[in-house]
Design a protein around this motif. Structure first.
Motif, PDB file in Angstrom:
ATOM      1  N   ASP A  13       0.832  -1.090   0.074  1.00 15.56           N
ATOM      2  CA  ASP A  13       0.066   0.083  -0.022  1.00 15.56           C
ATOM      3  C   ASP A  13       0.903   1.308  -0.009  1.00 15.56           C
ATOM      4  N   GLY A  14       1.655   1.352  -0.983  1.00 16.28           N
ATOM      5  CA  GLY A  14       2.810   2.537  -1.233  1.00 16.28           C
ATOM      6  C   GLY A  14       2.634   3.240  -2.435  1.00 16.28           C
ATOM      7  N   LEU A  15       3.557   3.802  -2.830  1.00 15.18           N
ATOM      8  CA  LEU A  15       3.773   4.888  -3.954  1.00 15.18           C
ATOM      9  C   LEU A  15       3.412   3.832  -5.267  1.00 15.18           C
ATOM     10  N   TYR A  16       3.755   2.968  -5.478  1.00 15.13           N
ATOM     11  CA  TYR A  16       3.644   1.995  -6.373  1.00 15.13           C
ATOM     12  C   TYR A  16       2.007   1.766  -6.742  1.00 15.13           C
ATOM     13  N   GLN A  17       1.494   1.401  -5.716  1.00 12.25           N
ATOM     14  CA  GLN A  17       0.010   1.023  -5.701  1.00 12.25           C
ATOM     15  C   GLN A  17      -0.875   2.281  -6.012  1.00 12.25           C
ATOM     16  N   ARG A  18      -0.320   3.529  -5.606  1.00  8.95           N
ATOM     17  CA  ARG A  18      -1.173   4.704  -5.777  1.00  8.95           C
ATOM     18  C   ARG A  18      -0.963   5.055  -7.154  1.00  8.95           C
ATOM     19  N   ALA A  19       0.357   4.921  -7.394  1.00  8.91           N
ATOM     20  CA  ALA A  19       0.551   5.614  -9.040  1.00  8.91           C
ATOM     21  C   ALA A  19      -0.109   4.954  -9.819  1.00  8.91           C
ATOM     22  N   PHE A  20      -0.027   3.212  -9.677  1.00 10.73           N
ATOM     23  CA  PHE A  20      -0.867   2.428 -10.401  1.00 10.73           C
ATOM     24  C   PHE A  20      -2.225   2.658 -10.462  1.00 10.73           C
ATOM     25  N   THR A  21      -2.889   3.135  -9.450  1.00  8.84           N
ATOM     26  CA  THR A  21      -4.283   3.245  -9.419  1.00  8.84           C
ATOM     27  C   THR A  21      -4.637   4.770 -10.128  1.00  8.84           C
ATOM     28  N   ILE A  22      -4.031   5.678 -10.068  1.00  8.40           N
ATOM     29  CA  ILE A  22      -4.034   6.715 -10.940  1.00  8.40           C
ATOM     30  C   ILE A  22      -3.805   6.036 -12.465  1.00  8.40           C
ATOM     31  N   PHE A  23      -2.845   5.464 -12.856  1.00  7.07           N
ATOM     32  CA  PHE A  23      -2.759   5.142 -14.166  1.00  7.07           C
ATOM     33  C   PHE A  23      -3.902   4.025 -14.477  1.00  7.07           C
ATOM     34  N   GLY A  24      -4.356   3.120 -13.532  1.00  8.81           N
ATOM     35  CA  GLY A  24      -5.480   2.513 -13.956  1.00  8.81           C
ATOM     36  C   GLY A  24      -6.862   3.463 -14.181  1.00  8.81           C
ATOM     37  N   ALA A  25      -7.249   4.351 -13.501  1.00  9.39           N
ATOM     38  CA  ALA A  25      -8.318   5.409 -13.768  1.00  9.39           C
ATOM     39  C   ALA A  25      -8.055   5.952 -14.923  1.00  9.39           C
ATOM     40  N   PHE A  26      -6.824   6.332 -15.266  1.00  8.31           N
ATOM     41  CA  PHE A  26      -6.694   7.061 -16.643  1.00  8.31           C
ATOM     42  C   PHE A  26      -7.043   5.962 -17.819  1.00  8.31           C
ATOM     43  N   GLU A 174      -3.603  -7.772  -7.536  1.00  7.34           N
ATOM     44  CA  GLU A 174      -2.641  -8.759  -6.918  1.00  7.34           C
ATOM     45  C   GLU A 174      -1.242  -8.143  -6.429  1.00  7.34           C
ATOM     46  N   THR A 175      -1.327  -7.002  -6.134  1.00  4.33           N
ATOM     47  CA  THR A 175      -0.129  -6.277  -5.421  1.00  4.33           C
ATOM     48  C   THR A 175      -0.501  -5.507  -4.295  1.00  4.33           C
ATOM     49  N   LEU A 176      -1.895  -5.441  -4.172  1.00  5.81           N
ATOM     50  CA  LEU A 176      -2.450  -4.694  -3.006  1.00  5.81           C
ATOM     51  C   LEU A 176      -2.714  -5.440  -1.762  1.00  5.81           C
ATOM     52  N   ASP A 177      -2.760  -4.679  -0.791  1.00  5.02           N
ATOM     53  CA  ASP A 177      -3.220  -5.043   0.513  1.00  5.02           C
ATOM     54  C   ASP A 177      -4.745  -5.490   0.816  1.00  5.02           C
ATOM     55  N   THR A 178      -4.972  -6.528   1.264  1.00  8.55           N
ATOM     56  CA  THR A 178      -6.417  -6.938   1.206  1.00  8.55           C
ATOM     57  C   THR A 178      -7.369  -6.103   1.367  1.00  8.55           C
ATOM     58  N   GLU A 179      -6.969  -5.258   2.573  1.00  9.65           N
ATOM     59  CA  GLU A 179      -8.076  -4.303   3.265  1.00  9.65           C
ATOM     60  C   GLU A 179      -8.152  -2.773   2.426  1.00  9.65           C
ATOM     61  N   LYS A 180      -7.383  -2.712   1.594  1.00 11.52           N
ATOM     62  CA  LYS A 180      -7.410  -1.591   0.608  1.00 11.52           C
ATOM     63  C   LYS A 180      -8.110  -1.672  -0.738  1.00 11.52           C
ATOM     64  N   ARG A 181      -8.316  -2.996  -1.066  1.00  6.44           N
ATOM     65  CA  ARG A 181      -8.643  -3.679  -2.310  1.00  6.44           C
ATOM     66  C   ARG A 181     -10.190  -2.648  -2.807  1.00  6.44           C
ATOM     67  N   SER A 182     -10.987  -2.534  -1.825  1.00  9.79           N
ATOM     68  CA  SER A 182     -12.276  -1.665  -2.159  1.00  9.79           C
ATOM     69  C   SER A 182     -12.089  -0.351  -2.327  1.00  9.79           C
ATOM     70  N   SER A 183     -11.071   0.119  -1.511  1.00 11.81           N
ATOM     71  CA  SER A 183     -11.223   1.716  -1.635  1.00 11.81           C
ATOM     72  C   SER A 183     -10.126   1.969  -3.002  1.00 11.81           C
ATOM     73  N   TYR A 184      -9.331   1.129  -3.514  1.00 16.38           N
ATOM     74  CA  TYR A 184      -8.788   1.268  -4.822  1.00 16.38           C
ATOM     75  C   TYR A 184      -9.652   0.827  -5.922  1.00 16.38           C
ATOM     76  N   TYR A 185     -10.641   0.243  -5.635  1.00 16.20           N
ATOM     77  CA  TYR A 185     -11.659  -0.093  -6.786  1.00 16.20           C
ATOM     78  C   TYR A 185     -12.478   1.010  -7.158  1.00 16.20           C
ATOM     79  N   LEU A 187     -11.627   4.165  -6.699  1.00 18.51           N
ATOM     80  CA  LEU A 187     -11.058   5.111  -7.159  1.00 18.51           C
ATOM     81  C   LEU A 187     -10.844   4.947  -8.728  1.00 18.51           C
ATOM     82  N   ILE A 188     -10.605   3.638  -8.834  1.00 15.43           N
ATOM     83  CA  ILE A 188     -10.298   3.343 -10.406  1.00 15.43           C
ATOM     84  C   ILE A 188     -11.572   3.338 -11.375  1.00 15.43           C
ATOM     85  N   ILE A 189     -12.766   3.014 -10.772  1.00 16.07           N
ATOM     86  CA  ILE A 189     -14.107   3.225 -11.330  1.00 16.07           C
ATOM     87  C   ILE A 189     -14.468   4.255 -11.876  1.00 16.07           C
ATOM     88  N   GLN A 190     -13.914   5.432 -11.129  1.00 16.36           N
ATOM     89  CA  GLN A 190     -14.332   6.775 -11.161  1.00 16.36           C
ATOM     90  C   GLN A 190     -13.587   7.347 -12.705  1.00 16.36           C
TER      91      GLN A 190
END
Length: 534
Positions: A13-26, A174-185, A187-190
């Motif tokens: 749950d670090g910079l890689y996952q957060r940057a990847f989430t922004i990339f995924g939303a894009f 597959e690189t996310l913390d289990t408890e954070k997956r809903s929050s990342y979902y 953000l990406i779906i936005q």
């Protein structure tokens, strides 16, 4: 989860996952734009018949009176659609919707095989191939010499979209913390909803379909370039026995997250420690639990669905509901220019409503439950469509009221999509969860294929699409009563347990059951498993 310790070590749950989430939303933006592209690329402009004097024909029967050659007169300087380019008027008018149907067929075909490809060859290769295919086909499509080659390119774009999700999003999750997956979902779906706003922006900036489609292709190039530098899923690599490659992938993630690199010996130790911990916990559990709770895992397979009728009933409802909401969402979206007001304003306001409302919808669903809220949302769409049909029947096709009702209806469809997605992820037991998800995706794409014909149906009868949406969303709402309430439900690993739970929660909301009833249901399930073991 045999890789959780290693992921925690390099950062889950670090910079890689957060940057990847922004990339995924894009990365979600262009696929949504491709789904809605026909709003502008198939737009019908006034026609001019080749009588030799350039007379503009306003007669409704111009197809019977005009010569065999037609030329469109754009109502805005520079506007140019595929109808102009490929002469899709009169007896060739149906080809526009037919070509869009092939686009959705590409979506359906790729959705069925993308997951299998990713499991065998990796998440990154699938994502890279799919985004590259989207880019090449999108840029090439408007330069094709005839309509059928153009349709082949559009089908190629459709084939690439599901692979982007099956590849890149699986790679992220597959690189996310289990408890954070809903929050990342969330953000990406936005990013998906933001694609509605960009559809309006590109339609305004690029009135010519040539520039519009090339711009979408160029918009995918950054996704291809970023995919090239992404590490493959370390979890998948480890499962496939590629230990060194998994270590290199983990170290790339560690570098992004500013953690120390991990060596092979440390990685092996972490995996061994976790295996020892799991073995120790298993031994203790075997001393503390009953024989029923140590029942071996059930084998996965689609045939398992047909051995448990209540799971099968819920799954058939899921297939129908995803077919329905996809058909209604894209069908109503493709009619956005016919609901009154400016097509650009409709898309912008509708997209903004989807984005803002999604946070509220997920919050309410956690309070009142999944099933009652899904019923409310789908039946609200029925009501909105009924109001829209009444306004059209009263001759108010261009009214502000019709525009508002249209935006509300499409937003409620989008929100029901979110809740139905949560239900689909929560009720299936582990042995068939992925199978249900994959088959549901295919039915969703079939709904998209049907939606491509909404404009054709609308030409036959202006209110026919509204009547169709009313009927199918009403039935969808009724079918939701078959679902169990999944809010707060612990995911099941047992087919029997899930089947029994659905049976005992049929036809009423779980929120109305007492705690004593829940305990009685759980006890009956346990006794049934014990009897089977004996």
């Amino acid at each position: 989860m045999g890789f959780e310790d290693a992921l925690q070590r390099v950062g889950s749950d670090g910079l890689y996952q957060r940057a990847f989430t922004i990339f995924g939303a894009f990365a979600c933006i262009v696929p949504l734009m491709q789904n809605l592209a026909s709003i502008f690329t198939l737009k019908m402009y006034p026609m001019k018949c080749n009588y030799g004097n350039g007379t503009l024909v306003d007669d409704e029967n111009y197809c019977d009176n005009c010569p065999s050659f037609y030329e469109s007169v754009p109502e805005v300087e520079g506007s140019y659609t595929i109808r102009n380019h490929f002469n899709l008027f009169c007896e060739r008018e149906y080809l526009g919707e037919l070509g869009n149907t092939f686009f959705f067929i590409g979506l359906a075909c790729a959705g069925a095989v993308g997951g299998v490809f990713a499991d065998h060859y990796g998440r990154k290769p699938l994502g890279l191939f799919s985004t590259s295919l989207m880019t090449v086909c999108a840029i090439a499509a408007p330069f094709m010499p005839n309509f059928w080659l153009y349709t082949v390119c559009r089908t190629g774009v459709g084939l690439g979209i599901p692979g982007l999700y099956n590849g890149l999003f699986t790679l992220l999750f597959e690189t996310l913390d289990t408890e954070k997956r809903s929050s990342y979902y969330i953000l990406i779906i936005q990013g998906w909803s933001s694609g509605v706003l960009f559809t309006a922006l590109f339609g305004y900036l690029f009135p010519s379909f040539i520039y519009y489609e090339v711009a979408m292709g160029i918009g995918t190039i950054p996704v291809v370039l970023v995919t090239l530098i992404l590490p493959e899923s370390p979890r998948w690599l480890w499962v496939m026995g590629k230990r060194k490659a998994a270590m290199r992938s983990l170290n790339k993630i560690a570098k992004w997250n500013r953690n120390e690199p991990i060596g092979m010996s440390e990685l092996a130790t972490l995996m061994g420690m976790e295996e020892d911990n799991r073995r120790s916990k298993r031994v203790k559990a075997e001393d503390a639990v009953s024989e029923a709770q140590r029942k071996p895992k059930e084998s996965a397979g689609i045939t398992e669905l047909f051995k448990h009728k209540y799971i099968l009933m819920a799954t058939v409802v899921t297939w129908f509901n995803w077919f329905s909401v996809t058909m209604c969402y894209y069908g109503w979206s493709l009619m956005v220019g016919d609901v009154g007001g400016s097509v650009y304003e409709n898309l912008i306001y509708g997209g903004a409503m989807e984005i803002g409302g999604r946070f509220v919808v997920l919050f309410v669903a956690d309070k009142v439950g999944r099933r009652p809220f899904a019923i409310f949302l789908t039946w609200t769409v029925t009501v909105c469509c009924g109001v829209a049909a009444a306004l059209v029947a009263m001759g108010k096709e261009g009214s502000t009221a019709l525009m508002v009702v249209g935006m509300l209806g499409r937003s409620f469809i989008s929100w029901s999509w979110d809740i139905l997605g949560l239900i689909m992820a929560e009720y299936p037991p582990t042995p068939v969860r992925v199978i249900i998800s994959g088959t549901t995706s295919t039915w969703s794409r079939i709904g998209g294929i049907v939606s491509a014909q909404f404009t054709t149906i609308g030409r036959w009868n202006t209110n026919a699409p509204h009547f169709l949406i009313m009927a199918i969303t009403f039935v969808a709402g009724l079918s939701c009563f078959i679902y169990p309430e999944t809010q707060g439900l612990t995911l099941s690993d047992s087919m029997l347990e899930a089947d029994t739970y659905i049976r005992d929660n049929f036809g009423c909301c779980r929120g109305n059951q007492s705690e004593e009833k829940d305990a009685e249901v759980s006890m009956r399930q346990l006794e049934q498993r014990e009897n089977e073991d004996c």
